[in-house]
Enzyme design. Structure first.
Site, short mmCIF file in Angstrom:
data_model
loop_
_atom_site.label_atom_id
_atom_site.label_comp_id
_atom_site.label_asym_id
_atom_site.label_seq_id
_atom_site.Cartn_x
_atom_site.Cartn_y
_atom_site.Cartn_z
N ASP A 133 0.84 -1.20 0.00
CA ASP A 133 0.00 0.00 0.00
C ASP A 133 0.86 1.24 0.00
OD1 ASP A 133 -2.31 -1.40 0.19
OD2 ASP A 133 -3.10 -0.23 1.87
N VAL A 134 0.57 2.14 -0.90
CA VAL A 134 1.20 3.46 -0.83
C VAL A 134 0.15 4.39 -0.26
CG1 VAL A 134 2.28 5.32 -2.12
CG2 VAL A 134 2.68 2.96 -2.77
N GLU A 135 0.35 4.82 0.97
CA GLU A 135 -0.70 5.54 1.66
C GLU A 135 -0.69 7.03 1.34
OE1 GLU A 135 -2.74 4.01 4.83
OE2 GLU A 135 -2.76 2.64 3.17
N GLU A 136 0.47 7.54 0.92
CA GLU A 136 0.53 8.95 0.52
C GLU A 136 0.11 9.05 -0.93
OE1 GLU A 136 1.48 11.76 2.28
OE2 GLU A 136 1.32 10.41 4.01
N ILE A 174 -3.72 5.30 -3.14
CA ILE A 174 -4.89 6.13 -2.92
C ILE A 174 -4.74 7.40 -3.74
CG2 ILE A 174 -5.52 5.23 -0.65
CD1 ILE A 174 -4.31 7.79 0.52
#
Ligand SMILES: *[C@@H]1O[C@H](CO)[C@@H](O)[C@H](O)[C@H]1NC(C)=O
Ligand SMILES: *[C@@H]1O[C@H](CO)[C@@H](O)[C@H](O)[C@H]1NC(C)=O
Ligand SMILES: *[C@@H]1O[C@H](CO)[C@@H](O)[C@H](O)[C@H]1NC(C)=O
Ligand SMILES: *[C@@H]1O[C@H](CO)[C@@H](O)[C@H](O)[C@H]1NC(C)=O
Length: 280
Positions: A133-136, A174
């Protein structure tokens, strides 16, 4: 060397070669899944990675280590569980033909050596892959970041396929950020709070999501969530556009322990809404 050997030796060499090819193939199919002595599953074969390829996936995120929670998931529907690596969950997933993968939250500092560490973690825990997951959010003008991420995905995929083509890599990005402070609530908590809402249950068209406002300790809050209707719309959309799978965050946020008929029904409905892609 072969030129100096007689016919018999040549046959021998050939069978050596065939044996080698067989070992390679075997290693490939089983993903070098040497069953170590510490296999935690009651049946050692459950320590092997899942080899089935499902046409469509149902991802469930579930990090609870409480057997009273994870054993209540509808495992008939789950093709992949994204979990914390509890061996009991992995054994149970494998018993039900589901992959068990762990979650890795990343930022923009992709490092090549992480890939080897992930593969080792998968092998050490008898798991089946990783969810990265790349949350930024990656800003639209940062082509460099986008390209680096794309290359990294390719690198991860290549490295995984080399070790075991059955390993799974799930990448999430996201693309929006919501202002303000965020926290997460359980579905049954949301349902309870909605009874004291200071607004009607509203509907956001762009995300097809319900939301409502409420006040707690003089502070205005807004809850955005998914309910049965919004989930069904999303699952139908995935069906309509032939998307290869759906997933939900998270299966833990339902109440599996309550004896309240209302809450039991909520939990059942959420699972029933999930499509049935699983062809065992
Ligand atoms: C799980 O899903 C299957 C397939 O839709 C269904 O037949 C079964 O009744 C469900 N199990 C539970 C416990 O709800
Ligand atoms: C796994 O299950 C066994 C048997 O029920 C239990 O003793 C053990 O504590 C569990 N392990 C974890 C990490 O939950
Ligand atoms: C990015 O992730 C790595 C690995 O988890 C961590 O060590 C590092 O501090 C993070 N950097 C930022 C800027 O968050
Ligand atoms: C991907 O792999 C190539 C070749 O091994 C390497 O040069 C490159 O730095 C890697 N890129 C990323 C983003 O991991």
């Amino acid at each position: 060397m072969l030129t100096r050997l007689g016919d018999g030796s040549r046959r021998f060499s050939m069978s050596g070669l065939i044996l080698f090819a067989f070992v390679q193939l075997f290693g490939f199919v089983n993903g070098f899944s040497y069953i170590k002595a510490d296999c935690p599953c009651e049946d050692p074969s459950l320590c092997k990675p899942i080899t089935v390829t499902y046409k469509k996936e149902v991802f469930a995120f579930g990090f609870s280590t409480d057997e009273n929670v994870w054993s209540k998931f509808n495992w008939t529907k789950i093709t992949t569980i994204v979990t914390g690596g509890n061996p009991n969950v992995t054994c149970h997933a494998h018993k039900n033909g589901a992959r068990s993968i762990f979650l890795e939250i990343m930022n923009e500092t992709y490092k090549q050596q992480w890939i080897a560490q992930w593969i080792k973690r998968i092998q050490d825990n008898y798991m089946d892959g990783v969810n990265i997951d790349v949350e930024e959010p990656i800003p639209g003008n940062r082509k460099d970041l986008r390209d680096a991420y794309t290359t990294f995905i390719k690198n991860v995929t290549t490295a995984f396929k080399k070790v075991n083509p059955n390993y799974q890599q799930l990448f999430c990005v996201i693309d929006t950020s919501i202002p303000g402070h965020m926290s997460q609530k359980k579905y049954y908590e949301i349902m309870a709070i909605s009874k004291d809402a200071t607004s009607p249950i509203l509907w956001e068209e762009s995300t097809q999501t319900p939301y409502f406002n409420y006040i707690s300790k003089n502070i205005a809050h807004q809850i955005r969530y998914d309910n049965l209707a919004s989930l069904q719309l999303k699952y139908w959309t995935s069906f309509k556009y032939q998307i290869l799978g759906v997933g939900m965050w998270t299966a833990d946020l339902l109440d599996y322990l309550s004896k309240s008929p209302d809450i039991m029904k909520q939990t059942q409905q959420m699972w029933d809404a999930l499509p049935d892609y699983y062809n065992k």
